[in-house]
Design a protein around this motif. Structure first.
Motif, PDB file in Angstrom:
ATOM      1  N   MET A 168     -14.385  -0.098  -0.337  1.00  0.00           N
ATOM      2  CA  MET A 168     -15.268  -1.124  -1.096  1.00  0.00           C
ATOM      3  C   MET A 168     -14.948  -2.484  -1.121  1.00  0.00           C
ATOM      4  O   MET A 168     -15.941  -3.369  -0.783  1.00  0.00           O
ATOM      5  N   TYR A 169     -13.804  -2.788  -1.333  1.00  0.00           N
ATOM      6  CA  TYR A 169     -13.322  -4.182  -1.318  1.00  0.00           C
ATOM      7  C   TYR A 169     -13.438  -4.755   0.192  1.00  0.00           C
ATOM      8  O   TYR A 169     -13.799  -5.964   0.665  1.00  0.00           O
ATOM      9  N   VAL A 170     -13.216  -4.050   1.438  1.00  0.00           N
ATOM     10  CA  VAL A 170     -13.296  -4.118   2.776  1.00  0.00           C
ATOM     11  C   VAL A 170     -14.775  -4.314   3.066  1.00  0.00           C
ATOM     12  O   VAL A 170     -15.279  -5.782   3.659  1.00  0.00           O
ATOM     13  N   ILE A 171     -15.841  -3.708   2.707  1.00  0.00           N
ATOM     14  CA  ILE A 171     -17.045  -3.749   3.206  1.00  0.00           C
ATOM     15  C   ILE A 171     -17.809  -4.959   2.314  1.00  0.00           C
ATOM     16  O   ILE A 171     -18.620  -5.840   2.975  1.00  0.00           O
ATOM     17  N   CYS A 172     -17.247  -5.450   1.243  1.00  0.00           N
ATOM     18  CA  CYS A 172     -17.596  -6.372   0.549  1.00  0.00           C
ATOM     19  C   CYS A 172     -17.159  -7.825   0.798  1.00  0.00           C
ATOM     20  O   CYS A 172     -17.437  -8.998   0.278  1.00  0.00           O
ATOM     21  N   GLY A 173     -16.210  -7.536   1.814  1.00  0.00           N
ATOM     22  CA  GLY A 173     -15.531  -8.835   2.340  1.00  0.00           C
ATOM     23  C   GLY A 173     -14.248  -9.431   1.461  1.00  0.00           C
ATOM     24  O   GLY A 173     -14.058 -10.748   1.606  1.00  0.00           O
ATOM     25  N   VAL A 174     -13.906  -8.676   0.652  1.00  0.00           N
ATOM     26  CA  VAL A 174     -12.930  -9.123  -0.296  1.00  0.00           C
ATOM     27  C   VAL A 174     -11.470  -8.578   0.056  1.00  0.00           C
ATOM     28  O   VAL A 174     -10.745  -7.712  -0.316  1.00  0.00           O
ATOM     29  N   MET A 175     -10.961  -9.085   1.275  1.00  0.00           N
ATOM     30  CA  MET A 175      -9.720  -8.658   1.872  1.00  0.00           C
ATOM     31  C   MET A 175      -8.263  -9.104   1.228  1.00  0.00           C
ATOM     32  O   MET A 175      -7.588  -8.038   1.266  1.00  0.00           O
ATOM     33  N   ASP A 176      -8.535  -9.976   0.604  1.00  0.00           N
ATOM     34  CA  ASP A 176      -7.247 -10.142  -0.278  1.00  0.00           C
ATOM     35  C   ASP A 176      -6.957  -9.079  -1.298  1.00  0.00           C
ATOM     36  O   ASP A 176      -5.806  -8.372  -1.586  1.00  0.00           O
ATOM     37  N   ASP A 177      -7.936  -8.558  -2.149  1.00  0.00           N
ATOM     38  CA  ASP A 177      -7.869  -7.332  -2.997  1.00  0.00           C
ATOM     39  C   ASP A 177      -7.535  -6.318  -2.395  1.00  0.00           C
ATOM     40  O   ASP A 177      -6.784  -5.285  -2.825  1.00  0.00           O
ATOM     41  N   ALA A 178      -8.322  -5.937  -1.145  1.00  0.00           N
ATOM     42  CA  ALA A 178      -8.055  -4.831  -0.334  1.00  0.00           C
ATOM     43  C   ALA A 178      -6.601  -4.606   0.129  1.00  0.00           C
ATOM     44  O   ALA A 178      -5.879  -3.537   0.050  1.00  0.00           O
ATOM     45  N   GLN A 179      -5.911  -5.876   0.476  1.00  0.00           N
ATOM     46  CA  GLN A 179      -4.575  -6.023   1.137  1.00  0.00           C
ATOM     47  C   GLN A 179      -3.845  -5.706   0.014  1.00  0.00           C
ATOM     48  O   GLN A 179      -2.655  -5.065   0.163  1.00  0.00           O
ATOM     49  N   ARG A 180      -3.972  -6.199  -1.368  1.00  0.00           N
ATOM     50  CA  ARG A 180      -3.018  -5.825  -2.536  1.00  0.00           C
ATOM     51  C   ARG A 180      -2.997  -4.436  -2.716  1.00  0.00           C
ATOM     52  O   ARG A 180      -2.009  -3.747  -2.931  1.00  0.00           O
ATOM     53  N   LEU A 181      -4.289  -3.782  -2.829  1.00  0.00           N
ATOM     54  CA  LEU A 181      -3.960  -2.416  -3.086  1.00  0.00           C
ATOM     55  C   LEU A 181      -3.379  -1.609  -1.865  1.00  0.00           C
ATOM     56  O   LEU A 181      -2.868  -0.497  -2.305  1.00  0.00           O
ATOM     57  N   PHE A 182      -3.526  -1.969  -0.798  1.00  0.00           N
ATOM     58  CA  PHE A 182      -3.035  -1.155   0.348  1.00  0.00           C
ATOM     59  C   PHE A 182      -1.535  -1.430   0.227  1.00  0.00           C
ATOM     60  O   PHE A 182      -0.859  -0.387   0.341  1.00  0.00           O
ATOM     61  N   LYS A 183      -0.941  -2.536   0.154  1.00  0.00           N
ATOM     62  CA  LYS A 183       0.343  -2.874   0.095  1.00  0.00           C
ATOM     63  C   LYS A 183       1.220  -1.836  -1.192  1.00  0.00           C
ATOM     64  O   LYS A 183       2.086  -1.518  -1.212  1.00  0.00           O
ATOM     65  N   GLY A 184       0.297  -2.070  -2.330  1.00  0.00           N
ATOM     66  CA  GLY A 184       0.768  -1.312  -3.420  1.00  0.00           C
ATOM     67  C   GLY A 184       0.774   0.344  -3.047  1.00  0.00           C
ATOM     68  O   GLY A 184       1.597   0.936  -3.642  1.00  0.00           O
ATOM     69  N   SER A 185      -0.184   0.655  -2.458  1.00  0.00           N
ATOM     70  CA  SER A 185      -0.294   2.192  -2.280  1.00  0.00           C
ATOM     71  C   SER A 185       0.659   2.520  -1.151  1.00  0.00           C
ATOM     72  O   SER A 185       1.522   3.655  -1.486  1.00  0.00           O
ATOM     73  N   VAL A 186       1.199   1.629  -0.288  1.00  0.00           N
ATOM     74  CA  VAL A 186       2.137   1.905   0.657  1.00  0.00           C
ATOM     75  C   VAL A 186       3.567   1.837   0.005  1.00  0.00           C
ATOM     76  O   VAL A 186       4.610   2.981  -0.039  1.00  0.00           O
ATOM     77  N   GLN A 187       3.874   1.085  -0.996  1.00  0.00           N
ATOM     78  CA  GLN A 187       5.119   0.982  -1.936  1.00  0.00           C
ATOM     79  C   GLN A 187       5.147   2.389  -2.681  1.00  0.00           C
ATOM     80  O   GLN A 187       6.334   2.754  -2.868  1.00  0.00           O
ATOM     81  N   SER A 188       4.144   2.706  -3.278  1.00  0.00           N
ATOM     82  CA  SER A 188       4.159   3.703  -4.140  1.00  0.00           C
ATOM     83  C   SER A 188       4.451   4.956  -3.374  1.00  0.00           C
ATOM     84  O   SER A 188       5.058   5.878  -3.928  1.00  0.00           O
ATOM     85  N   LYS A 189       3.884   5.210  -2.196  1.00  0.00           N
ATOM     86  CA  LYS A 189       4.306   6.345  -1.525  1.00  0.00           C
ATOM     87  C   LYS A 189       5.697   6.277  -0.973  1.00  0.00           C
ATOM     88  O   LYS A 189       6.327   7.487  -1.099  1.00  0.00           O
ATOM     89  N   ASN A 190       6.308   5.214  -0.864  1.00  0.00           N
ATOM     90  CA  ASN A 190       7.543   5.050  -0.583  1.00  0.00           C
ATOM     91  C   ASN A 190       8.545   5.597  -1.630  1.00  0.00           C
ATOM     92  O   ASN A 190       9.465   5.959  -1.606  1.00  0.00           O
ATOM     93  N   ILE A 191       8.121   5.033  -2.874  1.00  0.00           N
ATOM     94  CA  ILE A 191       8.970   5.292  -4.113  1.00  0.00           C
ATOM     95  C   ILE A 191       8.745   6.667  -4.629  1.00  0.00           C
ATOM     96  O   ILE A 191       9.823   7.306  -4.946  1.00  0.00           O
ATOM     97  N   PHE A 192       7.805   7.201  -4.469  1.00  0.00           N
ATOM     98  CA  PHE A 192       7.626   8.822  -4.884  1.00  0.00           C
ATOM     99  C   PHE A 192       7.803   9.771  -3.533  1.00  0.00           C
ATOM    100  O   PHE A 192       6.824  10.627  -3.520  1.00  0.00           O
ATOM    101  N   GLY A 193       8.680   9.379  -2.763  1.00  0.00           N
ATOM    102  CA  GLY A 193       8.912  10.493  -1.960  1.00  0.00           C
ATOM    103  C   GLY A 193       8.355  10.310  -0.456  1.00  0.00           C
ATOM    104  O   GLY A 193       8.324  11.271   0.339  1.00  0.00           O
ATOM    105  N   GLY A 194       7.825   9.206  -0.084  1.00  0.00           N
ATOM    106  CA  GLY A 194       7.438   8.737   1.182  1.00  0.00           C
ATOM    107  C   GLY A 194       6.168   9.475   1.533  1.00  0.00           C
ATOM    108  O   GLY A 194       5.448   9.705   0.626  1.00  0.00           O
ATOM    109  N   ILE A 195       5.588   9.674   2.772  1.00  0.00           N
ATOM    110  CA  ILE A 195       4.420  10.173   3.004  1.00  0.00           C
ATOM    111  C   ILE A 195       4.272  11.604   2.907  1.00  0.00           C
ATOM    112  O   ILE A 195       5.235  12.272   2.934  1.00  0.00           O
ATOM    113  N   ASP A 196       3.178  11.923   2.274  1.00  0.00           N
ATOM    114  CA  ASP A 196       3.059  13.315   1.945  1.00  0.00           C
ATOM    115  C   ASP A 196       2.684  14.312   2.935  1.00  0.00           C
ATOM    116  O   ASP A 196       2.776  13.826   4.120  1.00  0.00           O
TER     117      ASP A 196
END
Length: 629
Positions: free
Chosen positions: A156-184
């Motif tokens: 939704m953020y990507v299509i609406c052109g708000v890449m900064d918020d998309a990037q923050r969400l993406f980085k947060g999701s990658v970090q959370s995956k690493n914290i909680f046991g890596g890739i599913d």
């Protein structure tokens, strides 16, 4: 029973009578019966009728909405069904409105199946403020770590052109995956999130960022590879598309139908026949269905890679043909100058009951132009309107101007330009200016060039054509004026560039290019070619060197045109019986055309050259264009 029980979240079992419904009409009869008997109040029956109306192959959203609004206590599943249906329709705003109603319904609350649909509706309507509010509600409901919800939120953020918020969400999701046991275990959820982010960078044209993220992916799906290949191919980065495709072949994943349809246009543009043949064999080996889309892509690939006979074989083997496949083969034959075959296929197309499109007539008029078939071209142009009821586009007028111009009918060509029902574009004026240069009409050429410069003041094409017109007549003073004008306006001519594929690798050469690792060997072959050409009585056509330099320098310059360098490299890199296939970005000059004819005879080689306009098949000292190009 709690309104938040599992039964409200998932689809209820389908009643036997609803299962027998094949069409909306069948359902309407059953619906009427339910209303008459009062059983429509059964939430399960109502939910299933709603689902059929909303999500069938041919949905009836008006009926679905009526069913929904008359439900006494719609549960979460019913809300999700109608929201999903509207988010996929041409009324996505209605999905957001129903979601708002859901929030005010004290008996239900949204779940992980609600948010992806309503976020999709926000994306389609570019409703970023509503999207941000829904983001807050996702956090409130504790669903911000759900992969499916998160990927749709980032999208939704990507299509609406708000890449900064998309990037923050993406980085947060990658970090959370690493914290909680890596890739599913399956990796599917996180791969989707990476794919969405890569697509975001592609949408805004940041291909380097997209590729960097692609290279960093911990896991990739076929969708990941397809997205990167298609992005490069659709944006003119053809070499990069082939590089990713070749890299994919070393991975654990195999190309699928989408991969092949995505990469074939890039193969076509680069003339990489070996790779194109590999793709075709892969299709046959893996029994991938060759439908109209893949079939058209294969026909186009073989045509643009110089193998028109194989394109015909693919066409003849297709079980079904539509206007796109007919256009592909007619366009391919036109490109190769096979006028009789192209017009014959056009006739066969009409006999088969397939109505030609405006694209069909572009190919038909083009083949008439390259074959000098003036009367036939006029006839087809008239029939396009009178018989087929098609309105000519600017491209069709461009073909007719080119047809008249090549045939020396310059006044008729200019009259057509001036009397077109739409404003002529730069392509039409360039076709006329090119004809002026071909036939040495300076007066009309200057007039046309002024029009072009007003229309596209920073396009190098008009300046180069006018300069070449002056140079061909030895008017070096006016050549200097045009060149000075280009310099003052910082307008640069596109350099001549030729490609040749050897053993699956694309080699690119510019004019007087000495950057290739085998430059010394290429230079030796060029010298040998020059000696053997002179021994046949060939004399360089120095009128093709549009510079005010002495004759010796002109002759030397002719030897280092990019297509000759590519041919020299081909001669030293292939066995004596191999066909050489060269792709050039500009129109081949008269001297190169004459010399390549002789080279094909001297070295007993078949040479296929694709320039900006068409294919030239050189063999035994002659060319398929019959010197009319």
């Amino acid at each position: 029973m709690s309104v938040f029980s599992n039964s409200s979240l998932f689809p209820p079992p389908i009643p036997a009578k609803i299962q027998t419904c094949k069409t909306i009409k069948d359902l309407q009869q059953l619906h009427a019966q339910k209303i008459k008997t009062g059983r429509i109040r059964d939430p399960f029956a109502a939910a299933q009728i709603l689902q059929f109306y909303a999500l069938s192959d041919h949905p009836n959203l008006q009926s679905a909405h009526l069913v929904f609004t008359h439900m006494e206590e719609p549960n979460c599943y019913s809300y999700n069904t109608i929201i999903r249906a509207f988010s996929d329709s041409n009324q996505p705003l209605e999905a957001i409105i129903i979601y708002h109603q859901m929030l005010h319904d004290r008996f239900v609350k949204p779940n992980q199946y609600t948010f992806p649909s309503v976020l999709k509706a926000c994306s389609r309507e570019i409703r970023i403020e509503e999207g941000k509010q829904i983001h807050c509600q996702i956090i409130k409901h504790g669903l911000n770590l759900d992969d499916f919800v998160l990927s749709n939120l980032i999208r939704m953020y990507v299509i609406c052109g708000v890449m900064d918020d998309a990037q923050r969400l993406f980085k947060g999701s990658v970090q959370s995956k690493n914290i909680f046991g890596g890739i599913d275990k399956s990796g599917e959820g996180i791969i989707v999130i990476w794919n969405v982010m890569i697509d975001g960078y592609i949408r805004i044209g940041e291909f380097e960022s997209a590729r960097k993220l692609f290279d960093e992916m911990p896991q990739r799906s076929v969708v990941s590879w397809n997205g990167m290949i298609a992005a490069y191919a659709q944006n003119g980065l053809f070499k990069e598309a082939l590089e990713v495709f070749c890299e994919m072949q070393t991975s654990d994943l195999h190309p699928n139908y989408v991969t092949l349809v995505s990469v074939l246009p890039a193969i076509s543009r680069l003339g990489a026949l070996d790779l194109g043949e590999w793709v075709h064999k892969y299709v046959e080996k893996n029994m991938i269905k060759v439908d109209e889309v893949l079939g058209s892509a294969l026909i186009d690939m073989y045509s643009k890679c110089g193998s028109i006979d194989k394109a015909l074989q693919v066409f003849d083997c297709l079980p079904h043909r539509n206007v796109v496949t007919w256009n592909a083969i007619i366009g391919g034959l036109a490109m190769h100058g096979r006028a009789d075959d192209a017009l014959d296929h056009f006739f066969r197309m009409e006999q088969a009951g397939v109505a030609p499109s405006d694209v069909t007539f572009i190919s038909v008029l083009s083949v008439c132009s390259h074959a000098g078939l003036v009367d036939e071209g006029r006839s087809h142009f008239k029939n396009m309107v009178r018989v087929n009821g098609l309105r000519p586009r600017v491209e069709h007028y461009g073909c007719m101007v080119d047809l008249f111009g090549r045939a020396g009918l310059l006044k008729e060509a200019e009259e057509l330009v001036l009397n077109t029902p739409m404003k002529p574009d730069d392509v039409i004026w360039k076709a006329l200016l090119s004809a002026c240069r071909l036939h040495g009409d300076t007066e009309m050429g200057e007039r046309v060039a002024r029009r072009l410069m007003d229309l596209a003041p920073h396009d190098s094409g008009s300046y180069v054509l006018l300069s070449n017109l002056y140079a061909s007549l030895g008017n070096w003073e006016d050549v200097a004026k045009v060149r000075l004008m280009m310099k003052e306006m910082d307008i640069r001519k596109d350099p001549g560039c030729s490609l040749i594929a050897i053993d699956g690798m694309i080699h690119e050469f510019l004019v007087q290019d000495e950057s290739h690792p085998r430059a010394k060997e290429i230079h030796s072959m060029l010298e040998e070619m020059a000696v053997r050409l002179r021994s046949t009585g060939y004399m360089p056509d120095t009128t093709q060197v549009l510079l005010n330099i002495d004759e010796e320098e002109k002759e030397s310059a002719l030897y280092y045109h990019s297509e000759k360098i590519a041919i020299a490299f081909g001669l030293i890199s292939t066995n004596p019986s191999a066909t050489l296939q060269v792709v050039k970005n500009l129109r081949v000059c008269a001297d190169c055309h004459s010399s390549i004819k002789l080279i094909s005879k001297i070295y007993d080689r078949r040479i296929i050259l694709r320039d900006r306009n068409r294919f030239h098949h050189f063999e035994k000292g002659s060319c398929s264009c019959m010197d009319y190009w």
